[in-house]
Motif scaffolding. Structure first.
Motif, PDB file in Angstrom:
ATOM      1  N   LEU A 124      23.924  35.033 -42.037  1.00 27.77           N
ATOM      2  CA  LEU A 124      22.843  34.119 -42.412  1.00 27.77           C
ATOM      3  C   LEU A 124      21.602  34.370 -41.563  1.00 27.77           C
ATOM      4  CD1 LEU A 124      22.075  31.722 -44.222  1.00 27.77           C
ATOM      5  CD2 LEU A 124      22.932  30.199 -42.434  1.00 27.77           C
ATOM      6  N   LEU A 125      21.814  34.623 -40.271  1.00 25.37           N
ATOM      7  CA  LEU A 125      20.697  34.919 -39.374  1.00 25.37           C
ATOM      8  C   LEU A 125      20.010  36.216 -39.792  1.00 25.37           C
ATOM      9  CD1 LEU A 125      19.046  34.349 -36.815  1.00 25.37           C
ATOM     10  CD2 LEU A 125      20.811  35.561 -35.500  1.00 25.37           C
ATOM     11  N   SER A 126      20.796  37.222 -40.137  1.00 27.33           N
ATOM     12  CA  SER A 126      20.225  38.502 -40.579  1.00 27.33           C
ATOM     13  C   SER A 126      19.387  38.328 -41.839  1.00 27.33           C
ATOM     14  CB  SER A 126      21.347  39.515 -40.846  1.00 27.33           C
ATOM     15  OG  SER A 126      22.092  39.757 -39.670  1.00 27.33           O
ATOM     16  N   PHE A 127      19.889  37.533 -42.783  1.00 31.99           N
ATOM     17  CA  PHE A 127      19.133  37.285 -44.015  1.00 31.99           C
ATOM     18  C   PHE A 127      17.841  36.535 -43.724  1.00 31.99           C
ATOM     19  CE2 PHE A 127      18.104  34.419 -47.568  1.00 31.99           C
ATOM     20  CZ  PHE A 127      17.831  35.370 -48.548  1.00 31.99           C
ATOM     21  N   TRP A 157      15.396  38.914 -42.108  1.00 30.45           N
ATOM     22  CA  TRP A 157      14.900  39.850 -43.118  1.00 30.45           C
ATOM     23  C   TRP A 157      13.872  39.182 -44.030  1.00 30.45           C
ATOM     24  CZ3 TRP A 157      15.430  39.286 -48.451  1.00 30.45           C
ATOM     25  CH2 TRP A 157      14.968  40.377 -49.215  1.00 30.45           C
ATOM     26  N   PHE A 158      14.157  37.973 -44.479  1.00 29.67           N
ATOM     27  CA  PHE A 158      13.249  37.273 -45.395  1.00 29.67           C
ATOM     28  C   PHE A 158      11.935  36.931 -44.697  1.00 29.67           C
ATOM     29  CE2 PHE A 158      12.108  33.361 -47.916  1.00 29.67           C
ATOM     30  CZ  PHE A 158      11.729  34.066 -49.047  1.00 29.67           C
ATOM     31  N   GLU A 159      12.029  36.523 -43.426  1.00 28.05           N
ATOM     32  CA  GLU A 159      10.813  36.213 -42.663  1.00 28.05           C
ATOM     33  C   GLU A 159       9.959  37.464 -42.483  1.00 28.05           C
ATOM     34  OE1 GLU A 159      10.014  35.218 -38.067  1.00 28.05           O
ATOM     35  OE2 GLU A 159      11.189  33.663 -39.095  1.00 28.05           O
ATOM     36  N   LYS A 160      10.595  38.589 -42.127  1.00 30.87           N
ATOM     37  CA  LYS A 160       9.856  39.847 -41.963  1.00 30.87           C
ATOM     38  C   LYS A 160       9.239  40.298 -43.283  1.00 30.87           C
ATOM     39  CE  LYS A 160      12.287  41.761 -37.951  1.00 30.87           C
ATOM     40  NZ  LYS A 160      13.182  42.846 -37.453  1.00 30.87           N
ATOM     41  N   LEU A 161       9.959  40.052 -44.376  1.00 32.30           N
ATOM     42  CA  LEU A 161       9.445  40.422 -45.699  1.00 32.30           C
ATOM     43  C   LEU A 161       8.147  39.672 -45.998  1.00 32.30           C
ATOM     44  CD1 LEU A 161       9.857  41.883 -48.452  1.00 32.30           C
ATOM     45  CD2 LEU A 161      11.112  39.827 -49.192  1.00 32.30           C
ATOM     46  N   THR A 218      12.871  27.833 -47.415  1.00 34.47           N
ATOM     47  CA  THR A 218      13.510  28.446 -48.586  1.00 34.47           C
ATOM     48  C   THR A 218      14.997  28.669 -48.344  1.00 34.47           C
ATOM     49  OG1 THR A 218      11.436  29.569 -49.147  1.00 34.47           O
ATOM     50  CG2 THR A 218      13.445  30.412 -50.158  1.00 34.47           C
ATOM     51  N   VAL A 219      15.336  29.228 -47.173  1.00 35.65           N
ATOM     52  CA  VAL A 219      16.740  29.492 -46.847  1.00 35.65           C
ATOM     53  C   VAL A 219      17.516  28.185 -46.731  1.00 35.65           C
ATOM     54  CG1 VAL A 219      18.322  30.463 -45.127  1.00 35.65           C
ATOM     55  CG2 VAL A 219      16.251  31.711 -45.761  1.00 35.65           C
ATOM     56  N   CYS A 220      16.925  27.184 -46.068  1.00 29.47           N
ATOM     57  CA  CYS A 220      17.592  25.878 -45.921  1.00 29.47           C
ATOM     58  C   CYS A 220      17.830  25.230 -47.280  1.00 29.47           C
ATOM     59  CB  CYS A 220      16.743  24.948 -45.049  1.00 29.47           C
ATOM     60  SG  CYS A 220      16.769  25.351 -43.292  1.00 29.47           S
ATOM     61  N   THR A 221      16.840  25.325 -48.167  1.00 27.90           N
ATOM     62  CA  THR A 221      16.982  24.729 -49.497  1.00 27.90           C
ATOM     63  C   THR A 221      18.072  25.438 -50.296  1.00 27.90           C
ATOM     64  OG1 THR A 221      14.642  24.103 -49.496  1.00 27.90           O
ATOM     65  CG2 THR A 221      15.767  24.135 -51.619  1.00 27.90           C
ATOM     66  N   LEU A 222      18.073  26.772 -50.268  1.00 29.74           N
ATOM     67  CA  LEU A 222      19.106  27.527 -50.986  1.00 29.74           C
ATOM     68  C   LEU A 222      20.498  27.204 -50.453  1.00 29.74           C
ATOM     69  CD1 LEU A 222      17.388  31.041 -51.294  1.00 29.74           C
ATOM     70  CD2 LEU A 222      17.752  29.357 -53.115  1.00 29.74           C
ATOM     71  N   LEU A 223      20.617  27.113 -49.113  1.00 29.68           N
ATOM     72  CA  LEU A 223      21.908  26.785 -48.508  1.00 29.68           C
ATOM     73  C   LEU A 223      22.339  25.373 -48.883  1.00 29.68           C
ATOM     74  CD1 LEU A 223      24.084  27.969 -46.638  1.00 29.68           C
ATOM     75  CD2 LEU A 223      22.852  26.999 -44.695  1.00 29.68           C
TER      76      LEU A 223
END
Length: 299
Positions: free
Chosen positions: A47-50, A53-57, A111-116
């Motif tokens: 989850l941390l890696s994702f 990655w999303f933040e860097k994107l 976004t990640v928190c909402t998806l989770l």
């Protein structure tokens, strides 16, 4: 006998027992954190890696592309040019005032928190709707999660996982997930029983009734729950910044500690702009879904 004298009548030994219990529990949790903290942290590594990655994107993508994608998504959800233009102007102003990077960091974790929250919350809501026993177990837990002061979430999470993105993400999800669970449960329970009986009469299985009838009819209510989850996640941004979550919350926290009025005001407005965009877009999508279902019923 007054309340004070009644309290003071308790033996000193009983009060010392209470202190001993508190010390024992604190020590037990501290030992648990030291023993299993690294193991639990390793579970969240994907989850941390994702998240990284999303933040860097978002940060590495040219701002014009991010601007176009965000505006397009808002229009696709709302079908409103006014809201799309509002999104475009808001993001332009955020970039103009030098808050682009912090906004992208906040957007990534929200976004990640909402998806989770959706991935975890909707199945729990379905389980509650299908079983009164599950509902009776989960409802008190949701009550505690919604009434507990947000700062309290940070204590066990920080003790267990330290400071960083994952502790902040867990604290945000715990705070924000109850609405989507409650409204998924409510939406499925409010589905007309006659519709379910008709589906059963046509030979639909329990799985077909769930995915073909209950979830589509409950979607407007579920969308309202997702909307509230997003709002609560955004409201947790400033508090999560206290444990190392970068984004719009950190400048607000800095402005509080150093009394920088303008810095706090501008970043606060950026959070409000994101909240309004998420809110209006998700509400418009829910209304469109509800209208589409209404048309299907009339047909």
């Amino acid at each position: 006998m007054s309340n004070d004298s009644w309290f003071n009548s308790f033996p000193e030994m009983e009060r010392s027992d209470l202190r001993a219990i508190r010390k024992t529990l604190d020590g037990a949790y501290r030992d648990f954190s030291r023993e299993y903290g690294d193991l639990i942290e390793s579970i969240f590594d994907p989850l941390l890696s994702f998240l990284i990655w999303f933040e860097k994107l978002l940060l590495s993508t040219p701002w014009m592309i991010v601007l176009a994608v965000c505006t397009g998504l808002v229009y696709a959800a709302s079908r409103s040019w006014k809201l799309a233009v509002g999104c475009f102007v808001s993001l332009i102003l955020i970039g103009y005032f030098g808050m682009w990077e912090d906004t992208m960091r906040t957007l990534s974790i929200i976004t990640v928190c909402t998806l989770l929250s959706i991935v975890l919350g909707i199945p729990i809501g379905i389980a509650m709707a299908r079983s009164n026993k599950v509902q009776s177990i989960v409802t008190p837990m949701l009550d505690v999660m919604q009434t507990m002061p947000a700062f309290v979430y940070l204590i066990p999470v920080v003790m267990l996982l330290g400071i960083g993105k994952i502790p902040g993400l867990i604290a945000v999800v715990i705070y924000a997930i109850p609405p989507v669970i409650r409204l998924t449960n409510l939406g499925i329970r409010l589905v007309d029983k006659e519709v379910l009986e008709a589906a059963t009469a046509f030979g639909a299985s329990a799985k077909q009734r769930l995915f073909g009838v209950q979830l589509p009819l409950a979607m407007p209510t579920i969308m309202a729950g997702i909307n509230q989850t997003i709002m609560m996640a955004l409201s947790m941004v400033v508090i999560a910044s206290m444990i190392g979550v970068k984004g719009l919350g950190q400048p607000v926290l800095k402005s509080i500690t150093n009394q920088y009025f303008t810095l706090g005001l501008l970043n606060g407005f950026a959070i409000v702009a994101l909240a309004i965009l998420f809110d209006r877009a998700s509400q418009a999508y829910a209304k469109r879904t509800q209208a589409h279902l209404g048309d299907l019923k009339h047909d």
